[in-house]
Design an enzyme around this catalytic site. Structure first.
Site, PDB file in Angstrom:
ATOM      1  N   THR A   1       0.842  -1.195   0.000  1.00 53.39           N
ATOM      2  CA  THR A   1       0.000   0.000   0.000  1.00 53.39           C
ATOM      3  C   THR A   1       0.874   1.239   0.000  1.00 53.39           C
ATOM      4  O   THR A   1       1.839   1.335   0.757  1.00 53.39           O
ATOM      5  CB  THR A   1      -0.937   0.029   1.220  1.00 53.39           C
ATOM      6  OG1 THR A   1      -1.828  -1.090   1.161  1.00 53.39           O
ATOM      7  CG2 THR A   1      -1.770   1.308   1.248  1.00 53.39           C
TER       8      THR A   1
ATOM      9  N   PHE B   1       1.066   5.098   0.832  1.00 54.60           N
ATOM     10  CA  PHE B   1       0.458   6.152   1.630  1.00 54.60           C
ATOM     11  C   PHE B   1       1.065   7.500   1.258  1.00 54.60           C
ATOM     12  O   PHE B   1       2.219   7.568   0.827  1.00 54.60           O
ATOM     13  CB  PHE B   1       0.712   5.914   3.122  1.00 54.60           C
ATOM     14  CG  PHE B   1       0.045   4.703   3.697  1.00 54.60           C
ATOM     15  CD1 PHE B   1      -1.171   4.811   4.364  1.00 54.60           C
ATOM     16  CD2 PHE B   1       0.635   3.452   3.611  1.00 54.60           C
ATOM     17  CE1 PHE B   1      -1.788   3.692   4.921  1.00 54.60           C
ATOM     18  CE2 PHE B   1       0.036   2.329   4.160  1.00 54.60           C
ATOM     19  CZ  PHE B   1      -1.187   2.456   4.810  1.00 54.60           C
TER      20      PHE B   1
END
Length: 290
Positions: free
Chosen positions: A179, A181
């Protein structure tokens, strides 16, 4: 390497419950800061705008599930700036109450993205998936229920926080599950250009004329600017006003980006700079397939 060099040490807000992957990302990037859990992305951004937090950690996209819904709509309206990025490998755990076993499980709860990232184990174990608001919230609910037939897909940190046991670790379908961010602040913090790789993020809306997008992007190709992200979404409630979110690997001090943006402006009705920040080391590794 920290995702930003923000000098203050106030809280960093995130969406989710304690133990969420966003909470884990906050602790990895800024271990000196208190984390501030928020119910929604809007709440996390509002905490930063209102001064309750000094930074916000927001997931922007996942290598398996794609972009995170709503974030592209929220960022432009927030008035906040991106000052850093962080790539976090995602390692899901199948969590349950003490005494539960793989054989006792019937349902599994988690965020919709986490469920989609663990389809294989859910299918193999013949579990019924139940969508929850976030991964850590699902873990908290499993702990509250105390039912050995109900599991959660969440982080190891969430398991420790809510007193759950991990029945199986690393259950994500793809080993590259990562992921990305972004770290947000109230004011921009453009790093000094040193020749190191930087990322510039911006939004634009092209003129509603034939080939406007093709012409708008031509300057990046001719000036050797690598565009790593280009996504469209409907803006203003009309199908005729498509807006685009873009990441390029270049610094505004570089002549090549200046020329590319000048050409872009000629074919756009609106251009909003969201931030320039140091590239995370994972960018180079991912590009090289490492």
């Amino acid at each position: 390497m920290p995702a930003s060099s923000h000098a203050s040490t106030g809280p960093i807000s995130f969406q989710g419950s304690p133990g969420a992957y966003s909470d884990l990302a906050c602790q990895e990037v800024h271990p000196d800061r208190r984390t501030l859990p928020c119910r929604t992305f809007e709440d996390a951004l509002a905490a930063l705008v209102g001064g309750e937090a000094d930074l916000a950690m927001i997931p922007i996209e996942n290598s398996v599930a794609g972009r995170v819904a709503d974030v592209h709509h929220l960022l432009p309206r927030s008035g906040l700036s991106i000052i850093g990025e962080h790539f976090a490998p995602v390692h899901h755990h199948l969590l349950a109450v003490p005494g539960a076993s793989i054989e006792s499980l019937k349902t599994v709860r988690s965020h919709v993205h986490a469920l989609s990232q663990c389809r294989n184990v859910i299918r193999d174990l013949k579990l019924t998936p139940v969508v929850a608001a976030d991964t850590a919230g699902a873990a908290a609910e499993v702990a509250r229920l105390g039912d050995p037939s109900v599991a959660a897909i969440a982080s190891e940190l969430a398991g420790r926080i809510y007193g759950l046991v991990s029945l199986r670790a690393g259950i994500e379908d793809a080993t590259h599950n990562t992921t990305r961010f972004v770290v947000l602040a109230r004011e921009p913090e453009v790093p000094k250009f040193t020749g190191a790789l930087a990322v510039t993020t911006f939004l634009f809306r092209v003129r509603n004329v034939p080939a406007s997008l093709y012409k708008a992007l031509g300057g990046f190709a001719t000036n050797g600017v690598n565009m790593t992200k280009l996504e469209s979404y409907m803006g203003g409630g009309t199908f005729a006003a498509t807006e685009f979110y873009a990441d390029v690997e270049a610094h505004p001090s570089e002549r090549r980006l200046q020329l590319a943006l000048d050409e872009l402006k000629f074919f756009t009705e609106e251009l909003t700079m969201l931030g320039t920040y140091p590239a995370h080391p994972s960018r180079t590794k991912l590009a090289q397939g490492q």
